[in-house]
Design a protein around this motif. Structure first.
Motif, PDB file in Angstrom:
ATOM      1  N   LEU A 197       1.011  -1.281   0.108  1.00  0.00           N
ATOM      2  CA  LEU A 197       0.068  -0.423  -0.194  1.00  0.00           C
ATOM      3  C   LEU A 197       0.732   0.845  -0.194  1.00  0.00           C
ATOM      4  CD1 LEU A 197      -2.053  -1.128   2.706  1.00  0.00           C
ATOM      5  CD2 LEU A 197      -2.814  -1.218   0.403  1.00  0.00           C
ATOM      6  N   ILE A 198       1.558   2.342  -0.932  1.00  0.00           N
ATOM      7  CA  ILE A 198       2.299   2.116  -0.958  1.00  0.00           C
ATOM      8  C   ILE A 198       2.025   3.877  -0.785  1.00  0.00           C
ATOM      9  CG2 ILE A 198       4.586   3.120  -2.406  1.00  0.00           C
ATOM     10  CD1 ILE A 198       4.074  -0.037  -1.745  1.00  0.00           C
ATOM     11  N   ALA A 199       1.229   4.386  -1.555  1.00  0.00           N
ATOM     12  CA  ALA A 199       0.851   5.467  -1.472  1.00  0.00           C
ATOM     13  C   ALA A 199       0.056   6.555  -0.322  1.00  0.00           C
ATOM     14  CB  ALA A 199      -0.204   5.582  -2.348  1.00  0.00           C
ATOM     15  N   ASP A 200      -0.356   5.362   0.793  1.00  0.00           N
ATOM     16  CA  ASP A 200      -0.347   5.696   2.182  1.00  0.00           C
ATOM     17  C   ASP A 200       0.481   6.235   3.058  1.00  0.00           C
ATOM     18  OD1 ASP A 200      -3.391   5.553   2.210  1.00  0.00           O
ATOM     19  OD2 ASP A 200      -3.180   3.723   1.886  1.00  0.00           O
ATOM     20  N   ILE A 201       1.990   5.255   2.343  1.00  0.00           N
ATOM     21  CA  ILE A 201       2.905   5.265   3.275  1.00  0.00           C
ATOM     22  C   ILE A 201       4.724   5.893   3.030  1.00  0.00           C
ATOM     23  CG2 ILE A 201       3.781   3.077   2.762  1.00  0.00           C
ATOM     24  CD1 ILE A 201       4.047   1.694   5.670  1.00  0.00           C
ATOM     25  N   GLU A 202       3.992   5.606   1.775  1.00  0.00           N
ATOM     26  CA  GLU A 202       5.814   6.316   1.077  1.00  0.00           C
ATOM     27  C   GLU A 202       6.451   7.219   1.908  1.00  0.00           C
ATOM     28  OE1 GLU A 202       5.744   8.671  -2.959  1.00  0.00           O
ATOM     29  OE2 GLU A 202       4.218   7.419  -2.881  1.00  0.00           O
ATOM     30  N   ARG A 203       5.340   8.550   2.596  1.00  0.00           N
ATOM     31  CA  ARG A 203       5.995   9.597   3.040  1.00  0.00           C
ATOM     32  C   ARG A 203       6.507   9.753   3.786  1.00  0.00           C
ATOM     33  NH1 ARG A 203       2.739  10.849   7.872  1.00  0.00           N
ATOM     34  NH2 ARG A 203       0.767   9.911   8.253  1.00  0.00           N
ATOM     35  N   ILE A 204       6.643   8.541   4.566  1.00  0.00           N
ATOM     36  CA  ILE A 204       7.727   8.645   5.771  1.00  0.00           C
ATOM     37  C   ILE A 204       9.066   7.364   5.765  1.00  0.00           C
ATOM     38  CG2 ILE A 204       5.544   8.061   7.561  1.00  0.00           C
ATOM     39  CD1 ILE A 204       6.886   5.211   7.815  1.00  0.00           C
TER      40      ILE A 204
END
Length: 244
Positions: A197-204
C-alpha cells in the motif's frame, strides 16, 4: 592494523546485512541471491506484491527462517539468540492470544524481552487509545493492528521489522499508525516496513527496496528516486510491477 579496525567498525555500523541470500520452499524460489544493507537511523520501505518474498526476507532477518545459501548479519551477529535480542519483529499475524487482555499481552512482552520499556508502552497505549483491560478478542481489526504495533515498538530495539502493519485497517486508522511509527521508533535504530500500500505510507520512507519474484529489483533513496524519475514511489512501483 588501523585500516583493518576501520573496516571492522564500518561493518558493525550496518544494522542488517544480506549477502547473496537465497531461499526455496519446495520448488518455489522465495528469495533469489538478495544482497542489501541497512544502516542506523533509517525508515526503509520493503515493497512488493503479495508473494514477492517480503515476508521471507523479514523472517530470515528475524532469525525465524534460515537461508539456503548466503550470509545474514545483524550488527555483526549471525542469526541466533544474540541477533534476536536486537530485533523487534511484528509479523502479519497477531502475536498475542485472543483470550489475553491488552495488559496481559504487554506483560508477556515485558517478561520475554529485556529491552521492553514500560514508560514507552504506557505512552503508546495512550497514543493508540488502548486500555490495559481491553480484551484482545473484543478489539476491531484496526485496534488489533494498534496493539501489534504497541507490542513491537514498546521495545528499545536496534532494528524493527514490521510486516504489513497497515494492511488490514481503514485509511483513517492508517494515518494514525504512520504517525506512531515516526513518533515511537528509536532514532538510532532502523525500521523496515513491508507493504504493498505504497501511496498511504511512502511519506515516511528514507529509502525503498523493491522486491519482485524473490529478486531485489530496485534500491534507492526516496528523494533521489523522485528527482531522477519525476514520479512518486507509488507511480514507480506500479510501473515496475506492470511488467510482470
Amino acid at each position: 592494523m588501523t585500516g583493518s579496525a576501520n573496516r571492522e567498525e564500518a561493518e558493525v555500523e550496518q544494522l542488517l546485512e544480506f549477502e547473496a541470500v537465497s531461499k526455496k520452499y519446495g520448488n518455489k524460489a522465495a528469495l533469489r541471491d538478495v544482497s542489501l544493507s541497512v544502516g542506523p537511523g533509517r525508515i526503509v520501505g520493503l515493497l512488493g506484491s503479495n508473494g514477492s518474498g517480503k515476508t521471507t526476507l523479514m523472517r530470515i532477518a528475524a532469525g525465524l527462517d534460515r537461508p539456503d545459501s548466503g550470509t545474514v548479519r545483524v550488527l555483526g551477529h549471525e542469526p541466533g539468540r544474540a541477533s534476536k535480542a536486537l530485533i523487534s519483529f511484528m509479523p502479519d499475524r497477531p502475536q498475542f492470544e485472543r483470550w489475553m487482555t491488552v495488559g496481559e499481552a504487554l506483560d508477556f512482552q515485558r517478561d520475554f524481552f529485556a529491552d521492553f520499556d514500560p514508560d514507552k508502552s504506557k505512552r503508546m497505549l495512550e497514543f493508540m487509545k488502548l486500555s490495559r483491560g481491553d480484551k484482545a478478542s473484543s478489539l476491531s481489526k484496526g485496534m488489533q493492528e494498534r496493539l501489534q504495533l504497541t507490542l513491537a515498538l514498546s521495545r528499545r530495539a536496534s532494528l524493527y521489522l514490521l510486516d504489513e502493519p497497515i494492511g488490514g485497517v481503514d485509511p483513517v486508522a492508517r494515518g494514525h499508525i504512520l504517525d506512531a511509527l515516526v513518533e515511537f521508533y528509536e532514532e538510532d535504530s532502523s525500521m523496515i516496513v513491508s507493504t504493498h500500500l505504497i501511496a498511504d505510507i511512502e511519506r515516511i520512507f528514507d529509502e525503498v527496496l523493491m522486491i519482485k519474484e524473490g529478486s531485489l529489483v530496485l534500491r534507492q533513496e526516496v528523494e533521489q528516486l523522485r528527482m531522477d524519475s519525476g514520479k512518486s514511489v507509488d507511480q514507480l512501483f506500479k510501473e515496475v510491477y506492470a511488467e510482470c
